[in-house]
Enzyme design. Structure first.
Site, mmCIF file in Angstrom:
data_model
loop_
_atom_site.group_PDB
_atom_site.id
_atom_site.type_symbol
_atom_site.label_atom_id
_atom_site.label_comp_id
_atom_site.label_asym_id
_atom_site.label_seq_id
_atom_site.Cartn_x
_atom_site.Cartn_y
_atom_site.Cartn_z
ATOM 1 N N HIS A 249 -2.456 10.220 -0.421
ATOM 2 C CA HIS A 249 -2.787 8.670 -0.485
ATOM 3 C C HIS A 249 -2.806 8.722 -1.758
ATOM 4 O O HIS A 249 -2.289 8.152 -2.783
ATOM 5 C CB HIS A 249 -4.009 8.093 -0.358
ATOM 6 C CG HIS A 249 -4.453 7.134 0.705
ATOM 7 N ND1 HIS A 249 -5.493 6.349 1.064
ATOM 8 C CD2 HIS A 249 -2.692 6.730 1.689
ATOM 9 C CE1 HIS A 249 -4.692 5.605 2.109
ATOM 10 N NE2 HIS A 249 -3.765 5.702 2.712
ATOM 11 N N ASP B 28 4.452 -14.534 10.932
ATOM 12 C CA ASP B 28 3.115 -15.151 10.925
ATOM 13 C C ASP B 28 2.603 -14.042 10.899
ATOM 14 O O ASP B 28 2.179 -13.770 12.318
ATOM 15 C CB ASP B 28 3.190 -16.667 12.274
ATOM 16 C CG ASP B 28 1.257 -16.845 11.055
ATOM 17 O OD1 ASP B 28 0.201 -16.550 10.119
ATOM 18 O OD2 ASP B 28 1.516 -18.453 11.685
ATOM 19 N N GLU C 181 0.916 -1.348 0.019
ATOM 20 C CA GLU C 181 0.001 0.129 -0.115
ATOM 21 C C GLU C 181 1.000 1.116 0.330
ATOM 22 O O GLU C 181 2.240 1.049 0.512
ATOM 23 C CB GLU C 181 -0.970 -0.205 1.456
ATOM 24 C CG GLU C 181 -1.522 1.156 0.648
ATOM 25 C CD GLU C 181 -2.679 1.247 2.419
ATOM 26 O OE1 GLU C 181 -3.148 0.721 2.794
ATOM 27 O OE2 GLU C 181 -3.133 2.110 2.867
ATOM 28 N N LYS D 204 -7.333 -0.730 11.163
ATOM 29 C CA LYS D 204 -6.820 -1.974 10.193
ATOM 30 C C LYS D 204 -5.382 -0.480 9.718
ATOM 31 O O LYS D 204 -4.122 -1.273 9.565
ATOM 32 C CB LYS D 204 -7.623 -1.692 8.779
ATOM 33 C CG LYS D 204 -6.808 -2.095 7.931
ATOM 34 C CD LYS D 204 -6.434 -1.263 6.506
ATOM 35 C CE LYS D 204 -5.919 -1.400 5.337
ATOM 36 N NZ LYS D 204 -5.057 -0.665 5.076
HETATM 37 C C1 MEV Z 1 -6.218 2.974 4.792
HETATM 38 O O1 MEV Z 1 -5.134 1.653 4.385
HETATM 39 C C2 MEV Z 1 -5.864 3.315 6.690
HETATM 40 C C3 MEV Z 1 -6.685 3.950 6.820
HETATM 41 O O2 MEV Z 1 -8.082 4.455 6.419
HETATM 42 C C4 MEV Z 1 -6.749 4.226 8.927
HETATM 43 C C5 MEV Z 1 -7.564 4.854 9.324
HETATM 44 O O3 MEV Z 1 -8.197 5.314 8.871
HETATM 45 O O4 MEV Z 1 -7.043 5.634 10.696
HETATM 46 C C6 MEV Z 1 -6.399 5.974 6.425
#
Ligand code: MEV
Length: 423
Positions: A378, A281, A85, A265
């Site tokens: 991003h 792992d 990513e 995430k």
């Molecule tokens: C993207 O991979 C991760 C985010 O969505 C985490 C978040 O929203 O805190 C930017």
């Protein structure tokens, strides 16, 4: 025609590729070239990778990046990250540098034990089961002696074996709940071997063993990583406002599961990348982390924040069952290199480093989300992906990057500008 095949694993690599092409890519024989272009020219190295799994026909590359400038417990680190990513490594590096001038990260291991269970069914008198267990307990330890010998030399081994009655959840269901210390190894094979030996010793005509397996839920293998500074040291135009908004963002993830999943995430973006780079792992880490995030009964944030007397505190507590010996850690040359890069950490140190990577990633995400929004950063990184898709030359990339420096990146906008440039 059926595509079901017997004895596939016995075919050679070339035969497997031929079978695949004939059966699934008959009109695209060029896939053979694609698969083969990822073979390593060093045959010994390729063989090593072939042997990690079954039916290997090629390799799947992921980028291996490094995030410098991490200061953890006053020690400098450069952290290797394997991740696809865009912006994850950039974010980690940026946050590492930011906190390096604000006291760095602090990290401590809170606990290190792991759990394995022998699940069995028993329908007789529970008192008889209890006395069978008490009578056998010493033998259960003895049954694992040949397996635990080396681990005990390193200070690990079996710490406890408990009999647990689970019949309130499932009729006739009992467990041997075993606590392990596995020191610098992740310990999955060790734990599972011990459990199988214990089960064999424990069973009798009335005990039906269902299975023996470690648990990837490790709520007693916890590490904490934190950052802290006075609000005015946070910098920016309005540090007070930033701190308060950041605090609210964490509170939202603590109380709202939909947000917590995305919040966590983002943490796992940092954690998995280092877990992968060290040959650990990541599925085990993911499963354990999310189970821990649900421990209150509703899924919640793995990070927390307070503002106390003008001091901003931000921390993570996460279970991380990691190894720095055994498994792929020594076998995969890149995993070995990653560990060397981090100055050959013990498993405890690696827990601290990886928790820090997760915290840094979360800090970066919340900083962006509560200020400029996430898309700005991003899409800047995504620009490069789009340009690669368009097969832009180095010169074209440079021109495009300079053009989009002060503009919003959208896929269609990039394509349009690129076509214009091409003319
Ligand atoms: C993207 O991979 C991760 C985010 O969505 C985490 C978040 O929203 O805190 C930017």
């Amino acid at each position: 025609m059926s595509k079901i095949i017997s004895g596939f694993s016995k075919l050679t690599k070339q035969e497997k590729i031929d079978w695949l092409t004939e059966n699934y890519f008959s009109s695209q024989p060029e896939i053979i070239k694609t698969l083969k272009q990822y073979w390593n020219a060093n045959e010994k190295l390729q063989q090593l990778h072939d042997d990690f799994i079954e039916n290997t026909i090629s390799n799947f590359y992921l980028p291996y990046g490094i995030a410098p400038n991490f200061v953890i417990n006053d020690k400098d680190y450069v952290i290797p990250m394997v991740v696809e990513e865009s912006s994850v490594v950039a974010a980690a590096s940026k946050v590492a540098k930011y906190w390096s001038s604000r006291g760095g990260f602090k990290a401590e291991v809170i606990s290190t034990t792991k759990i394995g269970q022998v699940h069995f069914m028993f329908s007789g008198d529970e008192n008889e089961l209890k006395s069978h267990f008490e009578g056998q307990k010493e033998n259960l330890y003895k049954a694992t002696a040949s397996i635990t010998k080396n681990m005990e030399k390193r200070g690990g081994g079996i710490l406890d074996i408990e009999l647990k009655n689970k019949t309130n959840k499932l009729e006739n269901y009992f467990q041997l709940h075993v606590t392990f210390e596995t020191k610098d190894s992740m310990g999955a094979n060790f734990i599972n071997s011990c459990l199988e030996a214990i089960a064999k010793e424990f069973r009798n005509d009335d005990i039906e063993i269902v299975m023996s397996i470690l648990s990837n839920y490790v709520p007693n293998c916890i590490v904490k990583a934190s950052v802290s500074c006075k609000i005015e040291e946070l910098g920016g135009k309005n540090p007070q406002e930033f701190a308060e908004k950041f605090y609210q963002a964490v509170r939202i993830a603590e109380v709202e599961s939909f947000r917590a999943v995305t919040h966590n995430k983002g943490i796992m973006n940092g954690i998995d990348a280092v877990v992968l780079a060290t040959g650990n792992d990541f599925r085990a880490i993911e499963a354990g982390a999310h189970a821990f995030a649900s421990k209150s009964g509703s899924y919640s944030s793995l990070t927390h924040c307070t503002i106390d007397n003008g001091v901003f505190n931000f921390w993570i507590e996460i279970p991380l069952a990691l190894g720095t010996v055994g498994g792929l850690t020594a076998l995969h040359p890149m995993a070995k290199l990653s560990l060397e890069m981090m100055q050959k950490p013990s498993a405890k140190e690696l827990m601290q480093i990886i928790a820090t990577a997760g915290l840094a990633q979360n800090f970066a995400a919340l900083q962006a989300l509560t200020t400029s929004g996430i898309q700005q950063g991003h899409m800047k990184m995504h620009l490069m992906n789009i340009l690669n898709q368009l097969e832009a030359t180095a010169d074209e990339k440079e021109q495009m990057i300079s053009y989009f420096k002060d503009k919003t990146v959208t896929h269609s906008g990039v394509v349009e500008k690129f076509n214009e440039l091409k003319k």
